[in-house]
Design a protein around this motif. Sequence first.
Motif, PDB file in Angstrom:
ATOM      1  N   ALA A  99      56.178  49.215  56.652  1.00 42.24           N
ATOM      2  CA  ALA A  99      55.222  48.269  56.060  1.00 42.24           C
ATOM      3  C   ALA A  99      54.591  48.901  54.826  1.00 42.24           C
ATOM      4  N   ASN A 100      54.342  48.089  53.804  1.00 45.91           N
ATOM      5  CA  ASN A 100      53.758  48.642  52.571  1.00 45.91           C
ATOM      6  C   ASN A 100      52.928  47.582  51.863  1.00 45.91           C
ATOM      7  N   VAL A 101      51.834  48.030  51.273  1.00 50.43           N
ATOM      8  CA  VAL A 101      50.965  47.116  50.524  1.00 50.43           C
ATOM      9  C   VAL A 101      50.320  47.897  49.382  1.00 50.43           C
ATOM     10  N   VAL A 102      50.054  47.218  48.282  1.00 50.92           N
ATOM     11  CA  VAL A 102      49.363  47.853  47.157  1.00 50.92           C
ATOM     12  C   VAL A 102      48.018  47.163  46.987  1.00 50.92           C
ATOM     13  N   SER A 103      47.017  47.979  46.720  1.00 48.90           N
ATOM     14  CA  SER A 103      45.645  47.513  46.815  1.00 48.90           C
ATOM     15  C   SER A 103      45.153  46.805  45.543  1.00 48.90           C
ATOM     16  N   PHE A 104      45.749  45.667  45.248  1.00 50.13           N
ATOM     17  CA  PHE A 104      45.218  44.808  44.178  1.00 50.13           C
ATOM     18  C   PHE A 104      44.176  43.911  44.846  1.00 50.13           C
ATOM     19  N   ASN A 105      42.991  44.460  45.010  1.00 44.66           N
ATOM     20  CA  ASN A 105      41.998  43.863  45.896  1.00 44.66           C
ATOM     21  C   ASN A 105      41.423  42.538  45.406  1.00 44.66           C
ATOM     22  N   TYR A 106      41.461  42.288  44.079  1.00 49.24           N
ATOM     23  CA  TYR A 106      40.775  41.082  43.583  1.00 49.24           C
ATOM     24  C   TYR A 106      41.427  39.789  44.060  1.00 49.24           C
ATOM     25  N   ARG A 107      42.713  39.873  44.468  1.00 48.31           N
ATOM     26  CA  ARG A 107      43.343  38.694  45.073  1.00 48.31           C
ATOM     27  C   ARG A 107      42.540  38.195  46.264  1.00 48.31           C
ATOM     28  N   ARG A 108      41.838  39.112  46.896  1.00 47.61           N
ATOM     29  CA  ARG A 108      41.174  38.763  48.159  1.00 47.61           C
ATOM     30  C   ARG A 108      39.684  38.510  48.013  1.00 47.61           C
ATOM     31  N   VAL A 109      39.251  38.258  46.789  1.00 44.00           N
ATOM     32  CA  VAL A 109      37.915  37.682  46.593  1.00 44.00           C
ATOM     33  C   VAL A 109      38.053  36.215  47.000  1.00 44.00           C
ATOM     34  N   PRO A 110      37.196  35.703  47.892  1.00 48.73           N
ATOM     35  CA  PRO A 110      37.365  34.310  48.333  1.00 48.73           C
ATOM     36  C   PRO A 110      37.524  33.307  47.185  1.00 48.73           C
ATOM     37  N   ALA A 111      36.762  33.462  46.114  1.00 50.59           N
ATOM     38  CA  ALA A 111      36.859  32.494  45.003  1.00 50.59           C
ATOM     39  C   ALA A 111      38.221  32.595  44.306  1.00 50.59           C
ATOM     40  N   VAL A 112      38.777  33.804  44.237  1.00 57.80           N
ATOM     41  CA  VAL A 112      40.082  33.993  43.586  1.00 57.80           C
ATOM     42  C   VAL A 112      41.188  33.416  44.475  1.00 57.80           C
ATOM     43  N   THR A 113      41.026  33.566  45.778  1.00 60.54           N
ATOM     44  CA  THR A 113      41.977  32.971  46.723  1.00 60.54           C
ATOM     45  C   THR A 113      41.860  31.449  46.692  1.00 60.54           C
ATOM     46  N   GLU A 120      34.087  43.801  50.570  1.00 61.09           N
ATOM     47  CA  GLU A 120      34.747  42.964  51.580  1.00 61.09           C
ATOM     48  C   GLU A 120      36.190  42.628  51.213  1.00 61.09           C
ATOM     49  N   THR A 121      36.527  42.704  49.916  1.00 67.60           N
ATOM     50  CA  THR A 121      37.919  42.400  49.533  1.00 67.60           C
ATOM     51  C   THR A 121      38.877  43.392  50.194  1.00 67.60           C
TER      52      THR A 121
END
Length: 385
Positions: free
Chosen positions: A126-140, A329-330
Amino acid sequence: MKKKLNVGLIGYGFMGRTHSNAYRKVTHFFDVPYEPVLQVVCGLVEDEAKAFAERWGYQSHTTDWRKVIENKNIDVVDICVPNDLHAEIAIAAAQAGKAICCEKPLALNAAQGEQMVKAVEKAGVANVVSFNYRRVPAVTLAKKLIDEGRLGRIFHYRANFLQDWTISPKVPQGGMATWRLDIKAAGSGVTGDLLAHCIDTAMWHNGPITAVCAMTETFIKQRTHAETGKVEPVGIDDACTFFCRFENGSLGNFESTRYARGHKALYTFEINGEHASIAWDLHDLHRLSYFDHRDESIVRGWRSIHVTDSDMPYMDKWWVPGLQIGYAETFVHQVAEFLQNLAKGEPTPPTFRDALATQYVCDAVLNSAKNNKWEKVRRQRTEDR
Ligand code: SOE
């Protein structure tokens, strides 16, 4: 009892804190199938690694990242070190069968990124890269509105990421605090550090970028190196502006700099479609601006949606409507999804392969600026998979 998942964190800087905080909080807010156990933290300076372990509750510390990889108890390797170490650590972790969370950008360049993708896919980890801004609720939420077709055909995507912390020539390059200014450690300047965020979000929202035309500038040509004490040439881009074409026919316009006096971390984007437009601003991250031309004309205008109701992305897990969450929280959202997908054997985006697509755009941007011409963005071929 949840199954325990042992985490080894490599790097105890700013990002090490954001990730540790997420591992500690996730089970309190999200239904996840694992309980992360903070097993070991690794960092350069022993006293600091020890202090970090005590503060965040890691059971042990080390100054040798290979010990984290060799440790049979570790399930997840979390990479929060400067960019020049991502590839070597991630490839070793993949070969040892560990799940991997890697800070952005994926690598120094696409050539390294390709090696990393090969390693994780060959090992099946499993692998993930931490582009965290995708997970701001408003951005989602923006992604949801676009995917529902509310904007109609998209014409324009523009994004900025502005900072001002390197204006003084006295800021050194290199070393623990200022490695982002050292080309050897960072690979690039604002392109890999800040525009990579904008590019990741943009391609998530609006599809692949096919060609770019960029200019970069290095305003301060020499800086003292924090490790050698010598004045050395600066190799990074201090500022970068580029135009691009998206595969869906829309036009993009991106700007990033660390020389925008007054702006500390102003990430903004605006998307203009046939029927509606969306705008977002990191300094007001819980709001999404939305304009819909189909509204009755006498009440038509930009609305500012306060993204806190429980039907908003992620918000049913937090407080009550009207109370907002923030930057930290992101990372909790990312860990929650990573753990849920790990149990199901499903990928968590952005995977290394997704982040490689961003890396191809970054490389094309830097080449375009260097060669003073439009550059096509390399596409991942299916046979590369
Ligand atoms: C640089 O100052 C930085 O910390 C980036 O490295 C992060 O990715 C960004 O989220 C905030 O700014």
